[in-house]
Design an enzyme around this catalytic site. Structure first.
Site, PDB file in Angstrom:
ATOM      1  N   GLU A 177      -5.103   6.195   0.449  1.00  0.00           N
ATOM      2  CA  GLU A 177      -5.451   5.064  -0.432  1.00  0.00           C
ATOM      3  C   GLU A 177      -6.692   4.314   0.051  1.00  0.00           C
ATOM      4  O   GLU A 177      -6.604   3.397   0.869  1.00  0.00           O
ATOM      5  CB  GLU A 177      -4.260   4.087  -0.529  1.00  0.00           C
ATOM      6  CG  GLU A 177      -4.536   2.900  -1.445  1.00  0.00           C
ATOM      7  CD  GLU A 177      -3.362   1.919  -1.562  1.00  0.00           C
ATOM      8  OE1 GLU A 177      -2.377   2.056  -0.820  1.00  0.00           O
ATOM      9  OE2 GLU A 177      -3.442   1.014  -2.397  1.00  0.00           O
ATOM     10  N   LYS A 219      -4.912   7.828  -3.843  1.00  0.00           N
ATOM     11  CA  LYS A 219      -4.525   6.588  -4.533  1.00  0.00           C
ATOM     12  C   LYS A 219      -5.713   5.636  -4.517  1.00  0.00           C
ATOM     13  O   LYS A 219      -5.869   4.818  -3.609  1.00  0.00           O
ATOM     14  CB  LYS A 219      -3.315   5.954  -3.840  1.00  0.00           C
ATOM     15  CG  LYS A 219      -2.900   4.610  -4.406  1.00  0.00           C
ATOM     16  CD  LYS A 219      -1.548   4.145  -3.893  1.00  0.00           C
ATOM     17  CE  LYS A 219      -1.248   2.734  -4.378  1.00  0.00           C
ATOM     18  NZ  LYS A 219       0.131   2.316  -4.106  1.00  0.00           N
TER      19      LYS A 219
HETATM   20  C1  5MM Z   1       3.034  -3.099  -2.734  1.00  0.00           C
HETATM   21  O1  5MM Z   1       1.837  -3.607  -2.190  1.00  0.00           O
HETATM   22  C2  5MM Z   1       1.296  -2.991  -1.027  1.00  0.00           C
HETATM   23  C3  5MM Z   1       0.998  -4.157  -0.125  1.00  0.00           C
HETATM   24  O2  5MM Z   1       0.897  -3.776   1.157  1.00  0.00           O
HETATM   25  P1  5MM Z   1       0.577  -4.899   2.302  1.00  0.00           P
HETATM   26  O3  5MM Z   1       1.694  -5.880   2.306  1.00  0.00           O
HETATM   27  O4  5MM Z   1       0.513  -4.090   3.556  1.00  0.00           O
HETATM   28  O5  5MM Z   1      -0.727  -5.545   1.939  1.00  0.00           O
HETATM   29  C4  5MM Z   1       0.015  -2.191  -1.389  1.00  0.00           C
HETATM   30  O6  5MM Z   1      -0.455  -1.404  -0.341  1.00  0.00           O
HETATM   31  C5  5MM Z   1       0.285  -1.333  -2.583  1.00  0.00           C
HETATM   32  O7  5MM Z   1       1.042  -0.210  -2.234  1.00  0.00           O
HETATM   33  C6  5MM Z   1      -0.965  -0.870  -3.295  1.00  0.00           C
HETATM   34  O8  5MM Z   1      -2.082  -1.658  -3.029  1.00  0.00           O
HETATM   35  C7  5MM Z   1      -0.711  -0.864  -4.765  1.00  0.00           C
HETATM   36  O9  5MM Z   1      -0.268  -2.131  -5.184  1.00  0.00           O
HETATM   37  P2  5MM Z   1      -0.996  -2.803  -6.428  1.00  0.00           P
HETATM   38  O10 5MM Z   1      -0.266  -4.119  -6.599  1.00  0.00           O
HETATM   39  O11 5MM Z   1      -2.442  -2.970  -6.072  1.00  0.00           O
HETATM   40  O12 5MM Z   1      -0.782  -1.851  -7.569  1.00  0.00           O
END
Ligand code: 5MM
Length: 342
Positions: A177, A219
């Site tokens: 990601e 991702k």
């Molecule tokens: C679920 O949000 C994750 C947050 O991780 P941290 O607490 O370590 O910041 C994040 O990594 C998430 O898996 C992705 O960014 C996708 O989430 P969004 O909300 O951007 O779709």
């Protein structure tokens, strides 16, 4: 490493009409989400909230896997089953976030490098034993004057590739990601340029680290205008720019792209995915791995009350169905009519 098993799992994660629920908020992030609805964040409230997703009947029609946080992978739901068991029982793959967060990158004002390589092999081995079948690591790039720096691009790409190689060695499909943040007043063209640079370097490093492209997923962010940019690109422009950049840098060997939502509204995230899937043929599945865009209406409906679990589940299933339809470009605005219970 069983190469065949990795490839089969990766393809299952982007199976037709399905995508991934990102429920891997670290303790600090889930506290922020709970603060927004006035709910205290405790181990009990966190599993109380998250089990509404894991037990939503029919979620497996549009959800192929769930990314969990370390704490959640070790918790049990109210009927006593462990979280991995409850997910396996309905054919949803348990996954795990294995990075330890974006930390300051020395010498690069305000930029970060994602850490977590120390002890990663041992943690991945344990996660496999606990039932996880895929992993996730998120790198973050912000667009600002002179940023991202070359150091940020190279350090994060290197770490992502080292992570992906270790995950595969342990039998876990890596979700790679690289997220170019949408916060800022930059144009969609700036997002396009930075994303192409960041993702190109990621694939270069994946090659150097001998990562099996058929056994991983990407991702990425979508190519989108900065959140405070005066000119906001249309849904069609976002879809075309995103697929254009993916075509330039992502080898067809990669089975799927599972987008993050990154702070877009839930409906816009669905519209963008739908428009991409209407563009015609592309060599990879175009799917979703949304956190906020799958959870936001459910979080509001839940509001910390167990009695609201059915309403939260209805809101979640609705978003999952809409995104499932977007996988084939068949989502329509009419689908947004409020489902029963919301
Ligand atoms: C679920 O949000 C994750 C947050 O991780 P941290 O607490 O370590 O910041 C994040 O990594 C998430 O898996 C992705 O960014 C996708 O989430 P969004 O909300 O951007 O779709």
């Amino acid at each position: 490493m069983d190469k065949q098993q990795l490839e089969t799992t990766a393809r299952a994660m982007v199976a037709p009409n399905k995508g991934i629920l990102a429920a891997d908020e670290s303790t600090g992030t889930i506290k922020k989400r709970f603060d927004s609805i006035g709910v205290e964040s405790t181990a009990a409230s966190r599993i109380g909230y998250r089990q509404t997703f894991f037990t939503a009947e029919g979620a497996n029609e549009n959800i192929s896997g769930v990314i969990l946080y370390d704490e959640t992978l070790r918790q049990s739901i109210s009927d006593g089953r462990t979280v991995p068991q409850a997910l396996n029982d309905v054919g949803i793959l348990p996954g795990i976030k294995v990075d330890t967060g974006a930390k300051p990158l020395s010498g690069c004002d305000g930029e970060t490098v994602t850490e977590g390589l120390d002890g990663l092999r041992e943690r991945c081995q344990e996660y496999y034993e606990l039932g996880a079948r895929f992993t996730k690591w998120r790198a973050v790039y912000k667009i600002a004057e002179g940023q991202p720096s070359y150091a940020c691009i190279i350090a994060n790409a290197h770490a992502l590739a080292r992570y992906a190689a270790i995950a595969q060695e342990c039998g876990l499909v890596p979700i790679v990601e690289p997220e170019v943040l949408m916060e800022g007043d930059h144009s969609i063209e700036a997002c396009e340029n930075v994303s192409q640079w960041a993702w190109s370097e990621v694939f270069q490093q994946l090659y150097y680290m001998n990562v099996n492209l058929e056994g991983m997923l990407l991702k990425p962010n979508m190519i989108i205008s900065g959140s405070t940019c005066e000119t906001q690109a249309s849904v069609q422009e976002v879809a075309e720019a995103t697929v254009r950049v993916l075509n330039r840098v992502v080898p067809p060997a990669v089975p799927g792209i599972a987008f993050l939502s990154g702070g877009q509204s839930d409906i816009l995230a669905t519209e963008h995915l739908n428009a991409m899937n209407q563009l015609g043929s592309h060599p990879w599945e175009l799917s979703y791995s949304y956190g906020r865009a799958l959870q936001a209406p459910a979080l509001a409906a839940w509001a910390g009350q167990e009695a609201n679990a059915p309403a939260a589940q209805a809101a979640f299933l609705h978003r999952a169905r809409c995104n499932g339809a977007a996988r084939t470009g068949s989502y329509t605005a009419e689908m947004e009519a409020a489902p029963a219970g919301v």
